[in-house]
Design a protein around this motif. Structure first.
Motif, PDB file in Angstrom:
ATOM      1  N   ASP A  72       1.035  -8.236  -8.712  1.00 44.24           N
ATOM      2  CA  ASP A  72      -0.119  -7.906  -9.538  1.00 44.24           C
ATOM      3  C   ASP A  72      -0.674  -6.534  -9.169  1.00 44.24           C
ATOM      4  O   ASP A  72      -1.025  -5.724 -10.033  1.00 44.24           O
ATOM      5  CB  ASP A  72      -1.198  -8.975  -9.358  1.00 44.24           C
ATOM      6  CG  ASP A  72      -2.202  -8.989 -10.493  1.00 44.24           C
ATOM      7  OD1 ASP A  72      -2.191  -8.044 -11.291  1.00 44.24           O
ATOM      8  OD2 ASP A  72      -2.998  -9.936 -10.570  1.00 44.24           O
ATOM      9  N   LEU A  73      -0.742  -6.247  -7.886  1.00 45.63           N
ATOM     10  CA  LEU A  73      -1.248  -4.941  -7.455  1.00 45.63           C
ATOM     11  C   LEU A  73      -0.348  -3.805  -7.921  1.00 45.63           C
ATOM     12  O   LEU A  73      -0.813  -2.754  -8.352  1.00 45.63           O
ATOM     13  CB  LEU A  73      -1.366  -4.906  -5.925  1.00 45.63           C
ATOM     14  CG  LEU A  73      -2.562  -5.640  -5.324  1.00 45.63           C
ATOM     15  CD1 LEU A  73      -2.433  -5.718  -3.819  1.00 45.63           C
ATOM     16  CD2 LEU A  73      -3.857  -4.950  -5.706  1.00 45.63           C
ATOM     17  N   LEU A  74       0.959  -4.016  -7.859  1.00 48.24           N
ATOM     18  CA  LEU A  74       1.880  -2.955  -8.260  1.00 48.24           C
ATOM     19  C   LEU A  74       1.972  -2.838  -9.774  1.00 48.24           C
ATOM     20  O   LEU A  74       2.164  -1.742 -10.298  1.00 48.24           O
ATOM     21  CB  LEU A  74       3.259  -3.216  -7.641  1.00 48.24           C
ATOM     22  CG  LEU A  74       3.295  -3.036  -6.116  1.00 48.24           C
ATOM     23  CD1 LEU A  74       4.609  -3.527  -5.541  1.00 48.24           C
ATOM     24  CD2 LEU A  74       3.067  -1.589  -5.732  1.00 48.24           C
ATOM     25  N   GLN A  75       1.829  -3.951 -10.484  1.00 50.43           N
ATOM     26  CA  GLN A  75       1.796  -3.872 -11.952  1.00 50.43           C
ATOM     27  C   GLN A  75       0.636  -2.997 -12.402  1.00 50.43           C
ATOM     28  O   GLN A  75       0.713  -2.290 -13.409  1.00 50.43           O
ATOM     29  CB  GLN A  75       1.636  -5.277 -12.555  1.00 50.43           C
ATOM     30  CG  GLN A  75       2.849  -6.178 -12.399  1.00 50.43           C
ATOM     31  CD  GLN A  75       3.935  -5.928 -13.433  1.00 50.43           C
ATOM     32  OE1 GLN A  75       3.786  -5.070 -14.285  1.00 50.43           O
ATOM     33  NE2 GLN A  75       5.030  -6.652 -13.332  1.00 50.43           N
ATOM     34  N   GLY A  76      -0.446  -3.031 -11.636  1.00 51.03           N
ATOM     35  CA  GLY A  76      -1.600  -2.212 -11.973  1.00 51.03           C
ATOM     36  C   GLY A  76      -1.350  -0.725 -11.827  1.00 51.03           C
ATOM     37  O   GLY A  76      -2.126   0.095 -12.335  1.00 51.03           O
ATOM     38  N   CYS A  77      -0.278  -0.356 -11.144  1.00 53.24           N
ATOM     39  CA  CYS A  77       0.082   1.061 -10.980  1.00 53.24           C
ATOM     40  C   CYS A  77       1.086   1.515 -12.033  1.00 53.24           C
ATOM     41  O   CYS A  77       1.524   2.674 -12.003  1.00 53.24           O
ATOM     42  CB  CYS A  77       0.688   1.290  -9.599  1.00 53.24           C
ATOM     43  SG  CYS A  77      -0.443   1.048  -8.227  1.00 53.24           S
ATOM     44  N   THR A 112       0.836  -1.210   0.000  1.00 50.62           N
ATOM     45  CA  THR A 112       0.000   0.000   0.000  1.00 50.62           C
ATOM     46  C   THR A 112       0.864   1.251   0.000  1.00 50.62           C
ATOM     47  O   THR A 112       0.588   2.215  -0.728  1.00 50.62           O
ATOM     48  CB  THR A 112      -0.926   0.003   1.229  1.00 50.62           C
ATOM     49  OG1 THR A 112      -1.720  -1.187   1.228  1.00 50.62           O
ATOM     50  CG2 THR A 112      -1.844   1.208   1.224  1.00 50.62           C
ATOM     51  N   LEU A 113       1.937   1.235   0.790  1.00 50.51           N
ATOM     52  CA  LEU A 113       2.844   2.380   0.836  1.00 50.51           C
ATOM     53  C   LEU A 113       3.519   2.587  -0.517  1.00 50.51           C
ATOM     54  O   LEU A 113       3.647   3.723  -0.991  1.00 50.51           O
ATOM     55  CB  LEU A 113       3.880   2.164   1.939  1.00 50.51           C
ATOM     56  CG  LEU A 113       4.921   3.267   2.138  1.00 50.51           C
ATOM     57  CD1 LEU A 113       5.192   3.481   3.623  1.00 50.51           C
ATOM     58  CD2 LEU A 113       6.229   2.913   1.434  1.00 50.51           C
ATOM     59  N   ILE A 114       3.940   1.504  -1.170  1.00 49.95           N
ATOM     60  CA  ILE A 114       4.614   1.635  -2.467  1.00 49.95           C
ATOM     61  C   ILE A 114       3.636   2.104  -3.533  1.00 49.95           C
ATOM     62  O   ILE A 114       3.993   2.904  -4.413  1.00 49.95           O
ATOM     63  CB  ILE A 114       5.291   0.311  -2.847  1.00 49.95           C
ATOM     64  CG1 ILE A 114       6.439   0.011  -1.867  1.00 49.95           C
ATOM     65  CG2 ILE A 114       5.839   0.371  -4.272  1.00 49.95           C
ATOM     66  CD1 ILE A 114       7.082  -1.342  -2.070  1.00 49.95           C
ATOM     67  N   ARG A 115       2.398   1.641  -3.482  1.00 48.35           N
ATOM     68  CA  ARG A 115       1.389   2.138  -4.426  1.00 48.35           C
ATOM     69  C   ARG A 115       1.209   3.648  -4.271  1.00 48.35           C
ATOM     70  O   ARG A 115       1.078   4.376  -5.260  1.00 48.35           O
ATOM     71  CB  ARG A 115       0.057   1.413  -4.197  1.00 48.35           C
ATOM     72  CG  ARG A 115       0.014   0.019  -4.795  1.00 48.35           C
ATOM     73  CD  ARG A 115      -1.180  -0.777  -4.277  1.00 48.35           C
ATOM     74  NE  ARG A 115      -2.464  -0.171  -4.640  1.00 48.35           N
ATOM     75  CZ  ARG A 115      -3.134  -0.456  -5.745  1.00 48.35           C
ATOM     76  NH1 ARG A 115      -2.634  -1.313  -6.623  1.00 48.35           N
ATOM     77  NH2 ARG A 115      -4.307   0.102  -5.983  1.00 48.35           N
TER      78      ARG A 115
END
Length: 342
Positions: free
Chosen positions: A49-54, A20-23
């Protein structure tokens, strides 16, 4: 071209909020070209996957590398060195590299790698950020008072060795240049200040401590610390300094496939009950909800769970509900799978 590329290591215990912090960092990069190395623990790439979405111009998908072959602090030579070499060969070269370690990683062995000749001339550890689940610590999940820990052990004749969870937590704090007390909105102000004071007393040097909610912190606080941690190893003590390397024999990770959920609330209740009944440290994964076009991200530490619909299922994407479980060694996997609804 002769300047060293700064690297920020984001460490923290299971479910503290590193991703969450990196997003948040990616959304507020401030014109910096970023690259990410993600150390996923388990074979479901939830964090990746969550960070690829950013991914965007600040950090394109090809500048995000996942290392899923085990804890990065145990596989530095095999995985990390080639990954960072590939990132440095990119044109244009990244302005800053961010590493998200697994929740069970010890940061000091990774920092030591930056003293290797082939890396030292190219990279510097700008800072080590330890993300803490403030609500969990205040609830007594991890005690950072050595005297209190000693009293607890003395009072329990069944304990004949140190709790490795406490060691991981303490080692992450001891190596940090910045401690982020995340989920501070779930903690009473007086309890938060007490936690801040306890952590400050436990550290051998002055370290910044910042309270956050959902990982929201000024990017200029995270980046540009200029700690050069590779030159400061003696000031970062570790429980494992005399061991050379460590392993995770006290933990095991496995994946449980479950049917599509018809009622998300009932699913969360079931997961929460399972963690209470078994030696489960963390559950995290993606779930299909019947009749919903979006996939649901589920994250839980202890009995506290969060769920969010992160994105629509892709055209032709296989809709699977799969959960990564991290538990104490010896957990009854069949019983856990049954309790989760497999």
């Amino acid at each position: 071209m002769l300047a060293k590329t700064p690297v920020t290591i984001v460490t923290g215990f299971l479910g503290a909020g590193k991703t969450t912090l990196i997003r948040h960092l990616l959304r507020h990069a401030g014109g910096r070209r970023l690259a990410l190395i993600i150390n996923e623990f388990g074979d479901v790439g939830v964090d990746g996957d969550l960070l690829q979405g950013c991914a965007d111009a600040a950090c394109p998908r090809e500048a995000i590398i996942e290392l899923a072959n085990g804890c990065i602090c145990c596989t530095v030579a095999d995985d990390f060195a080639p990954a960072v070499t590939a990132l440095l060969a990119r044109d244009p070269r990244p302005d800053h590299i961010v590493i998200e370690t697994s929740g069970l990683a010890l940061p000091k062995p990774l920092v030591k790698a930056f003293d290797w000749p082939e890396l030292r001339t190219k990279l510097t550890v700008d800072g080590v950020v330890a993300v803490v689940d403030a609500a969990a610590v205040v609830d007594g999940r991890f005690a950072d008072d050595p005297a209190r820990i000693a009293e607890q052990r003395a009072a329990d004749p069944s304990l004949d060795h140190d709790n490795p969870l406490e060691e991981v937590y303490e080692d992450q704090l001891l190596c940090a240049d910045l401690v982020v007390l995340n989920k501070s909105d779930l903690v009473a102000p007086d309890a938060l200040e007490k936690l801040r004071a306890e952590i400050a007393r436990s550290l051998p040097r002055a370290v910044k401590i910042a309270a956050t909610r959902e990982g929201a912190i000024d990017v200029n606080v995270l980046l540009g610390v200029k700690a050069a941690a590779e030159d400061d190893l003696q000031a970062r003590p570790s429980h494992h300094d005399a061991e050379g390397e460590h392993d995770h024999d006290d933990f095991e990770t496995f994946v449980v496939a479950i049917p599509a959920a018809s009622d998300p609330d009932s699913l969360i209740d079931r997961l929460s009950e399972a963690t209470k009944a078994h030696d489960i440290l963390r559950i995290k994964g993606f779930v299909e909800v019947a009749g919903k076009p979006m996939r649901m991200l589920v994250q839980g530490v202890g009995s506290r769970f969060q769920r969010d619909f992160d994105r629509p299922w892709g055209a032709g994407e296989l809709r699977q509900s799969r959960l990564v479980v991290i538990a104490q060694r010896g957990v009854d996997r069949q019983a856990v799978s049954a309790a989760l609804g497999a």
